[in-house]
Design a protein around this motif. Structure first.
Motif, PDB file in Angstrom:
ATOM      1  N   ALA A   1       0.836  -1.202   0.000  1.00  0.00           N
ATOM      2  CA  ALA A   1       0.000   0.000   0.000  1.00  0.00           C
ATOM      3  C   ALA A   1       0.871   1.253   0.000  1.00  0.00           C
ATOM      4  O   ALA A   1       0.564   2.245  -0.674  1.00  0.00           O
ATOM      5  N   GLY A   2       1.986   1.197   0.752  1.00  0.00           N
ATOM      6  CA  GLY A   2       2.907   2.327   0.744  1.00  0.00           C
ATOM      7  C   GLY A   2       3.566   2.523  -0.606  1.00  0.00           C
ATOM      8  O   GLY A   2       3.782   3.658  -1.050  1.00  0.00           O
ATOM      9  N   ASP A   3       3.873   1.413  -1.276  1.00  0.00           N
ATOM     10  CA  ASP A   3       4.461   1.510  -2.611  1.00  0.00           C
ATOM     11  C   ASP A   3       3.495   2.133  -3.607  1.00  0.00           C
ATOM     12  O   ASP A   3       3.921   2.693  -4.632  1.00  0.00           O
ATOM     13  N   LEU A   4       2.205   2.006  -3.307  1.00  0.00           N
ATOM     14  CA  LEU A   4       1.189   2.604  -4.172  1.00  0.00           C
ATOM     15  C   LEU A   4       0.811   4.007  -3.697  1.00  0.00           C
ATOM     16  O   LEU A   4      -0.289   4.489  -3.997  1.00  0.00           O
ATOM     17  N   TYR A   5       1.716   4.632  -2.941  1.00  0.00           N
ATOM     18  CA  TYR A   5       1.598   6.030  -2.519  1.00  0.00           C
ATOM     19  C   TYR A   5       0.485   6.255  -1.494  1.00  0.00           C
ATOM     20  O   TYR A   5      -0.044   7.362  -1.391  1.00  0.00           O
ATOM     21  N   ALA A   6       0.133   5.221  -0.732  1.00  0.00           N
ATOM     22  CA  ALA A   6      -0.824   5.416   0.355  1.00  0.00           C
ATOM     23  C   ALA A   6      -0.063   5.821   1.613  1.00  0.00           C
ATOM     24  O   ALA A   6       0.941   5.182   1.966  1.00  0.00           O
ATOM     25  N   ASN A   7      -0.529   6.868   2.290  1.00  0.00           N
ATOM     26  CA  ASN A   7       0.117   7.240   3.547  1.00  0.00           C
ATOM     27  C   ASN A   7      -0.303   6.282   4.659  1.00  0.00           C
ATOM     28  O   ASN A   7      -1.091   5.358   4.427  1.00  0.00           O
ATOM     29  N   GLY A   8       0.219   6.490   5.864  1.00  0.00           N
ATOM     30  CA  GLY A   8      -0.045   5.563   6.958  1.00  0.00           C
ATOM     31  C   GLY A   8      -1.520   5.438   7.292  1.00  0.00           C
ATOM     32  O   GLY A   8      -2.028   4.333   7.515  1.00  0.00           O
ATOM     33  N   ILE A   9      -2.215   6.569   7.336  1.00  0.00           N
ATOM     34  CA  ILE A   9      -3.639   6.545   7.681  1.00  0.00           C
ATOM     35  C   ILE A   9      -4.440   5.830   6.601  1.00  0.00           C
ATOM     36  O   ILE A   9      -5.327   5.014   6.891  1.00  0.00           O
ATOM     37  N   THR A  10      -4.146   6.113   5.351  1.00  0.00           N
ATOM     38  CA  THR A  10      -4.871   5.464   4.249  1.00  0.00           C
ATOM     39  C   THR A  10      -4.610   3.965   4.229  1.00  0.00           C
ATOM     40  O   THR A  10      -5.546   3.174   4.024  1.00  0.00           O
TER      41      THR A  10
END
Length: 284
Positions: free
Chosen positions: A187-196
């Motif tokens: 999810a982080g690799d897909l540019y999602a921040n921690g909350i998302t």
């Protein structure tokens, strides 16, 4: 003598079925029979006969509808508060505890080493005048000098939340611990921040634990009477207190059985609707 392989699973089920039949099905049948009885004319106290008086259910519910509503309200509040406390705790143990994970799990289970009754009595002292909660709140001017917490709904819900907190924490931990950390990294690799990532990945994957925890908390909390008896007052009586009183003090077995059966059916309906709404039918 050898049995066909197809019969072996059924033979293995026999001990469990015999146990359930003896200690669950038969008592439920007896409870249903008792709920439609009426007092014997001219008989002694506690002497009843079968008259198929189904009106007992309506009368019992009408006379105790406030206690029914209060039981489900208190159980719902305790479940919500337990979820709010248990989710961060389970998340921290699953992902952040490291080598202290086992120690923290033991601390979660540790209250089970003490009697449920003793834990509730301890909360009466904690929330009483001799405890630290009331003086602390008074020093902060949150409550007045004459305000008390014991014998109130706040004390009852607090006691229920504490006593059933492990039932919420353990299923949540088991569900969170099974999440592959690589999915969160993806999810982080897909540019999602921690909350998302938490909202779109962690929470959906932990829903089986949320559902299991809320059920394990709400069901016993709805029928609880110990917390209301010790921490509450006559104005905070739950349906469990009414059933206990009808059985052991008033000796009104039909009303107590009708209330027990009604409570069981109401919880079953609510649980079924909740599971279907949550989309986790596979849990049952």
């Amino acid at each position: 003598m050898s049995f066909p392989k197809v019969r072996v699973p059924y033979l293995l089920l026999l001990p469990g079925f015999a146990f359930l039949f003896t200690f669950f099905i038969l008592p439920i049948i007896n409870l249903a029979q008792t709920s439609t009885q009426t007092p014997v004319a001219g008989g002694d106290t506690g002497e009843y006969e079968q008259t198929l008086a189904f009106g007992n259910y309506i009368q019992a519910f009408v006379e105790n509808k406030e206690q029914f509503g209060r039981s489900f309200m208190y159980a719902s509040l305790a479940t919500i508060f337990a979820l709010a406390i248990a989710y961060p705790l389970a998340y921290a143990i699953a992902f952040k505890a490291g080598k202290f994970k086992n120690i923290l799990l033991v601390l979660v289970v540790a209250p089970f080493f003490t009697s449920f009754l003793l834990r509730t009595v301890a909360w009466k002292q904690i929330l009483g005048e001799e405890g630290f909660v009331v003086p602390g709140l008074r020093s902060l001017n949150i409550i007045g000098e004459q305000t008390t917490l014991t014998s109130t709904s706040i004390a009852v819900v607090a006691g229920m939340t504490y006593n059933f907190l492990p039932f919420m924490t353990l299923p949540l931990y088991a569900s969170l611990e099974r999440i592959d950390p690589r999915t969160i990294e993806a999810a982080g690799d897909l540019y999602a921040n921690g909350i998302t990532a938490f909202r779109r990945v962690t929470v959906p994957l932990s829903m089986p634990g949320v559902v299991a925890g809320t059920l394990l908390t709400f069901i016993p909390a709805a029928g609880d009477y110990v917390n209301a008896a010790i921490l509450g007052s006559p104005n905070t009586k739950m349906i469990g207190n009414v059933i206990e009183s009808r059985y052991f003090k008033i000796v009104d077995y039909p009303t107590a059985a009708a209330l027990s059966f009604t409570l069981m059916v109401a919880i079953l309906i609510l649980v079924t609707l909740y599971i279907r709404k949550a989309g986790t039918e596979e849990l049952v």
